[in-house]
Design an enzyme around this catalytic site. Structure first.
Site, PDB file in Angstrom:
ATOM      1  CG  ASP A 593     142.872   9.580  67.061  1.00 23.51           C
ATOM      2  OD1 ASP A 593     141.726   9.592  67.544  1.00 23.51           O
ATOM      3  OD2 ASP A 593     143.852   9.076  67.631  1.00 23.51           O
ATOM      4  CG  HIS A 595     147.342  12.112  66.034  1.00 22.37           C
ATOM      5  ND1 HIS A 595     147.845  12.457  67.270  1.00 22.37           N
ATOM      6  CD2 HIS A 595     146.669  10.960  66.216  1.00 22.37           C
ATOM      7  CE1 HIS A 595     147.494  11.536  68.157  1.00 22.37           C
ATOM      8  NE2 HIS A 595     146.772  10.623  67.548  1.00 22.37           N
ATOM      9  CG  ASP A 627     144.426  11.599  70.285  1.00 18.24           C
ATOM     10  OD1 ASP A 627     144.340  12.116  71.419  1.00 18.24           O
ATOM     11  OD2 ASP A 627     144.893  10.463  70.092  1.00 18.24           O
ATOM     12  CG  ASP A 630     151.089  15.337  70.715  1.00 17.88           C
ATOM     13  OD1 ASP A 630     151.734  16.404  70.713  1.00 17.88           O
ATOM     14  OD2 ASP A 630     150.737  14.753  71.755  1.00 17.88           O
ATOM     15  NE  ARG A 631     153.043   9.726  67.908  1.00 15.78           N
ATOM     16  CZ  ARG A 631     154.126   9.100  68.317  1.00 15.78           C
ATOM     17  NH1 ARG A 631     155.297   9.413  67.795  1.00 15.78           N
ATOM     18  NH2 ARG A 631     154.052   8.173  69.242  1.00 15.78           N
ATOM     19  CG  ASN A 659     145.439   9.494  74.117  1.00 13.54           C
ATOM     20  OD1 ASN A 659     144.785   9.589  73.081  1.00 13.54           O
ATOM     21  ND2 ASN A 659     146.659   8.998  74.116  1.00 13.54           N
ATOM     22  CG  HIS A 660     148.084  12.454  71.852  1.00  9.38           C
ATOM     23  ND1 HIS A 660     149.447  12.540  71.685  1.00  9.38           N
ATOM     24  CD2 HIS A 660     147.783  11.134  71.743  1.00  9.38           C
ATOM     25  CE1 HIS A 660     149.950  11.338  71.458  1.00  9.38           C
ATOM     26  NE2 HIS A 660     148.958  10.461  71.497  1.00  9.38           N
ATOM     27  CG  HIS A 712     140.280   9.777  72.408  1.00 10.53           C
ATOM     28  ND1 HIS A 712     140.491  10.224  71.118  1.00 10.53           N
ATOM     29  CD2 HIS A 712     141.458   9.227  72.805  1.00 10.53           C
ATOM     30  CE1 HIS A 712     141.736   9.957  70.760  1.00 10.53           C
ATOM     31  NE2 HIS A 712     142.345   9.358  71.765  1.00 10.53           N
ATOM     32  NE  ARG A 763     146.353   2.686  73.202  1.00  6.32           N
ATOM     33  CZ  ARG A 763     146.543   3.498  72.177  1.00  6.32           C
ATOM     34  NH1 ARG A 763     147.526   4.374  72.208  1.00  6.32           N
ATOM     35  NH2 ARG A 763     145.742   3.456  71.131  1.00  6.32           N
ATOM     36  CG  HIS A 791     142.831   5.663  72.028  1.00  8.41           C
ATOM     37  ND1 HIS A 791     143.807   6.614  72.253  1.00  8.41           N
ATOM     38  CD2 HIS A 791     143.047   4.691  72.965  1.00  8.41           C
ATOM     39  CE1 HIS A 791     144.566   6.225  73.278  1.00  8.41           C
ATOM     40  NE2 HIS A 791     144.137   5.060  73.716  1.00  8.41           N
TER      41      HIS A 791
END
Length: 890
Positions: A593, A595, A627, A630-631, A659-660, A712, A763, A791
């Site tokens: 990831d 991000h 991923d 995001d973030r 997943n993002h 992922h 989650r 992940h």
């Protein structure tokens, strides 16, 4: 020594033997000595790793009685000897400059290619508290005396010092000639002027002691072990010292039962295992038998001797003679580790000085039959206190070993509850996917939890299937990882980067498949779609700057929506022609990831090579596990550069979906807001929509040499064969996807190797965690040896699970500005040896937590978003009593 635990293993303490074939005669050999120091310095251009031996006593004063306390040592020296590990040769060094005075019982710590010395005792009494640095960076060896402002630890001997978090020199305990001490001091090697700071740690503080040992684990924990108190009583306890992100330090009592109290022993970390050797008891009596060799496994939270787990301090008598234990009947010796090997030199046995040179192997790859099963009741040790921030919370899992995260149970519960927003988003996606699913075997989660029926007959194993050809190499995780700390400043800090022990750079060019290899034919036929304006080259020229990229002062993004559309179209044409499961050849660099933490991507490129003809793209592939957005603050830079690299090098740069990479998720967790904030509302929404259209075409998994599968999330409850993934048709959105897609992108391993089967995932409803038994069964069915997945944030950047059959990988450091985790990549070599390569987060200065790099984030929407929707807790954090022994240590 303990009963067989279910699928949980630890390795006994190793056997020691004399080093054979080493060279060094006359003045070059260190000769007889004790009370000296032994440190390891990083390789340089002209040398491999070297052991540096300094000081100590070379004789015993005539008339000294055998083994009694107060035995008088003579011939104290300040000579320096170097042992070249590769050439197996001792050499005496004659550095320029003013050396420190002759001394013994001093402390030493390696800082890159330098060694720092402090304190000790010599013919004239206590040595000064000055810091002396031996610079071995090039062949012009030189002594320096470091100017330190203000008060410091003062003259002392019998103390301990090591480099913590690759930045802080930490000195603890000792004797100042008046009393035995319990204080702790730290010096930031990356901040000038240099100053010692007396620490005031929280937690369970160790008692005053001298002649203990303190060794720093690579993730930033200092472990203080044993010693002698003011009354002369030997101690058996051990304490971990860590620093949190707010700059506060904390002591934590280590669990387990030590084989024996001891002092004047030696201890050194190899990975998560602290190797403790020798030492004496009250009256100077040597430790004999099994207790002479011990290991504290800080991941499993147990002490081990030569036979296995120590369950009692009463040593068993045995009729079997252990020559290795006899060798370690000594004290005042010194130890150091190089890779998985532990070296010991000299010492004192009674009134006999020693000049022998010993070695042992940490043996991380021992066969299962040689391993010792973990006791089922080991977790019931009273030292394991789940109601307080115990040592176990830091050490049971590799991702829990770095400082910087409060393990208070209440805080953990609050963080878990605060993640409800992400859970709600997941639940919405899950409900849509569940409604769209038509597979009867996937109708209900309740049918799967705790049931083995999900290992269905739909994909029966066939032992006659082609496994990729004869004589293919086995997958193996290398015993060493490459670690790079932050770019530091100052005379001490500037060489920290030289701690990198990069053994992969000698890999030959990538393997080219045979002409009849159909698995690679799709890649050869790829349409190298280019933006007619060469837009991707513009992006690469502006963003691929590993050494000198800086976050733009103007937050406005440099591409407009039309250019984003051009870029997405060109990349989309490539993804459309790729299979859902990519077939790759080694060597490959695998990234977890990111991000939106573009700075970390540049740091990884800078330290370990980057995809360019000026870099290493001609002989190694790049695989990113999703991923990308995001973030973080720079999702736009991250995704546009990766897409541009894919367009430029379509056969060597590979992206799979996380997943993002889904509109339902990245609308909530930052990417949509970043597009609007940096591109304007109209252009931003258009660009965000176009990116998500592209994401629906991304491949979903990758196979490396038909032996490693990369994805992922995980295999969840529904994925039993690779063919199930291959059959997923793209483009595909989450809301119309199958349960297989949800498992592939959202599932996680269980808490640790002892939790088998299927369990609910924190989650959100409808998601699962899968145990090591699922991993083993999946690998067996598909003739695989390893699963690499991303992940989850893990503290060391990578973490093993299911006895090493699964590795979790996370490449963004200090996730969301709070986790203080390391970031890692995995380099899969052409022989399928996997080398983890790490970068550390930027640690806060000791004196001013407010100036921590984590606090330098713009006070913008992203901070507010991460407060409103906190990230999923770092893997393992909510679990106060997990006992993962699948280590992810260096």
């Amino acid at each position: 020594m303990g009963t067989a635990g279910k699928a949980a293993w630890v390795v006994p303490a190793p056997a020691y033997r004399e080093v054979e074939g080493w060279e060094g005669t006359g003045d070059d050999s260190p000769g007889y000595r004790c009370g000296h120091s032994l440190t390891v310095i990083a390789p340089t251009k002209g040398h491999g790793p070297r052991l540096i031996l300094f000081g100590g006593a070379t004789a015993i004063e005539a008339g000294a009685s055998s083994g009694l306390p107060g035995i008088r040592l003579a011939g104290v020296t300040n000579t320096v000897h170097s042992y070249d590990v590769e050439k197996q040769r001792w050499t005496r060094l004659h550095p320029a400059g003013d050396p420190p005075s002759p001394r013994a019982a001093h402390s030493a710590a390696a800082v890159g290619t330098m060694v720092v010395f402090q304190g000790g005792i010599g013919p004239a009494g206590h040595s000064t508290d000055d810091l002396y640095v031996l610079d071995l960076t090039n062949d012009k060896f030189k002594w320096h005396r470091v100017v330190v402002q203000g008060a410091g630890p003062g003259p002392r001997y019998g103390h301990c010092m090591d480099l913590v978090a690759q930045r802080y020199l930490v000195s603890v305990s000792g004797n100042d000639g008046k009393r035995v001490l319990s204080d702790a001091w730290a010096l930031d090697t990356a901040q000038k002027p240099y100053k010692w700071q007396k620490l005031n740690p929280d937690g369970d503080r160790p008692s005053a002691r001298m002649y203990g040992t303190a060794s720093a684990r690579s993730d930033g924990m200092l472990l203080l072990c044993g010693g002698r108190d003011a009354s002369g009583t030997p101690l058996s306890d051990a304490y971990g010292l860590l620093m949190h992100t707010n700059g506060q330090w904390e002591w934590t009592l280590a669990p387990g039962i030590s084989p024996s109290p001891r002092y004047q022993h030696a201890a050194v970390f190899v990975g998560a295992r602290l190797h403790v050797t020798g030492g004496v008891l009250r009256g100077g009596r040597a430790i004999e038998g099994e207790g002479a060799i011990a290991v504290l496994d800080t991941a499993a939270g147990v002490w081990l001797d030569r036979n296995g787990i120590v369950t009692s301090r009463t040593l068993k008598s045995t009729n079997e003679h252990d020559a290795s234990s006899d060798l370690l009947r000594r004290c005042r010796h010194a130890a150091a580790s190089v890779g998985s090997q532990i070296y010991i030199y000299g010492g004192l046995r009674g009134d006999i000085l020693l000049d022998d040179f010993l070695i042992a192997e940490n043996a991380p790859f021992q066969s299962e039959t040689d391993r010792v099963p973990r006791s089922e009741n080991q977790n019931k040790n009273p030292n394991f206190n789940s109601d307080s921030p115990s040592f176990q919370q830091y050490t049971n899992n590799s991702h829990e070993t770095a400082p910087g995260f409060s393990t208070d149970k209440k805080s953990i519960d609050m963080l878990t509850e605060a993640s409800a927003a992400e859970a709600e988003a997941v639940s919405a996606v899950w409900r849509a996917a569940k409604e769209a699913s038509v597979a009867s075997s996937e109708d209900s989660l309740s049918e799967g939890i705790g049931s083995e029926s999900l290992l269905s007959e739909t994909s029966p194993m066939n032992d006659d299937l082609d496994d990729g050809g004869p004589m293919q190499p086995d997958v193996k995780l290398h015993s060493r990882a490459v670690v790079v700390a932050k770019e530091a400043v100052g005379d001490l800090g500037c060489l920290v980067r030289q701690l990198s022990l990069d053994q992969f750079e000698n890999e030959s060019r990538r393997m080219h498949p045979a002409n009849n290899d159909q698995s690679n034919s799709a890649k050869k036929a790829l349409n190298r779609q280019r933006s007619p304006q060469g837009l991707h080259k513009k992006v690469i020229s502006l963003l691929l700057r590993p050494r000198n990229w800086n976050a733009p002062a103007d937050r406005a993004f440099f591409l407009d929506s039309y250019e984003v559309g051009e870029l997405c179209y060109a990349a989309e044409q490539i993804f459309m022609q790729e299979p859902t499961v990519l077939q790759l050849k080694a060597p490959v660099k695998v990234f977890g990831d990111l991000h939106g933490q573009f700075g970390d991507l540049m740091r990884l490129f800078d330290e370990y090579g980057y995809p360019s003809t000026a870099g290493d793209i001609t002989y190694i592939d790049y695989l990113f596990l999703g991923d990308y957005v995001d973030r973080g603050q720079h999702s736009l830079e991250t995704i546009t550069l990766l897409l541009s690299l894919k367009i430029e090098y379509p056969e060597h740069v590979h992206l799979i979906r996380g997943n993002h990479e889904a509109a339902d998720i990245n609308a909530l967790f930052g990417f949509r807001l970043e597009c609007i904030e940096r591109m304007g509302e109209s252009d931003g929404i258009w660009a965000w929509t176009r990116f998500n259209q592209l994401f629906n075409y991304l491949p979903l998994a990758a196979m490396i040499e038909k032996k490693i599968i990369c994805m992922h999330g995980g295999i969840g409850r529904s994925i039993n064969s690779v063919e199930q993934i291959e059959k997923i048709e793209r483009p595909i959105t989450m809301d119309v996807g199958s349960i297989i897609l949800m498992d592939l992108l959202w599932s996680d391993p269980t808490e640790n190797d002892s939790v088998e089967g299927l369990r609910p995932n924190a989650r959100g409803p409808g998601l699962v965690t899968f145990g090591p038994d699922r991993v083993t069964e999946f690998c067996k069915r598909n003739k695989l040896q390893l699963i690499i997945r991303a992940h989850e944030c893990v503290m060391d950047g990578f973490e093993r699970f299911a006895h090493g059959q699964l590795i979790t990988l996370f490449s963004a450091t200090n996730y969301c500005g709070t986790a203080n985790n390391a970031g890692a990549i995995l380099v899969v070599g052409r022989g399928l040896v996997i080398v983890p390569k790490l970068i550390h987060p930027l640690p806060p200065p000791i004196n001013s937590p407010e100036s921590s790099p984590e606090r330098h984030m713009d006070a913008t929407w992203m901070q507010e978003l991460n407060i409103q929707r906190p990230p999923t807790p770092t893997r393992g954090r909510p679990h106060s009593a997990g006992d993962r022994n699948s280590l992810a240590y260096i």
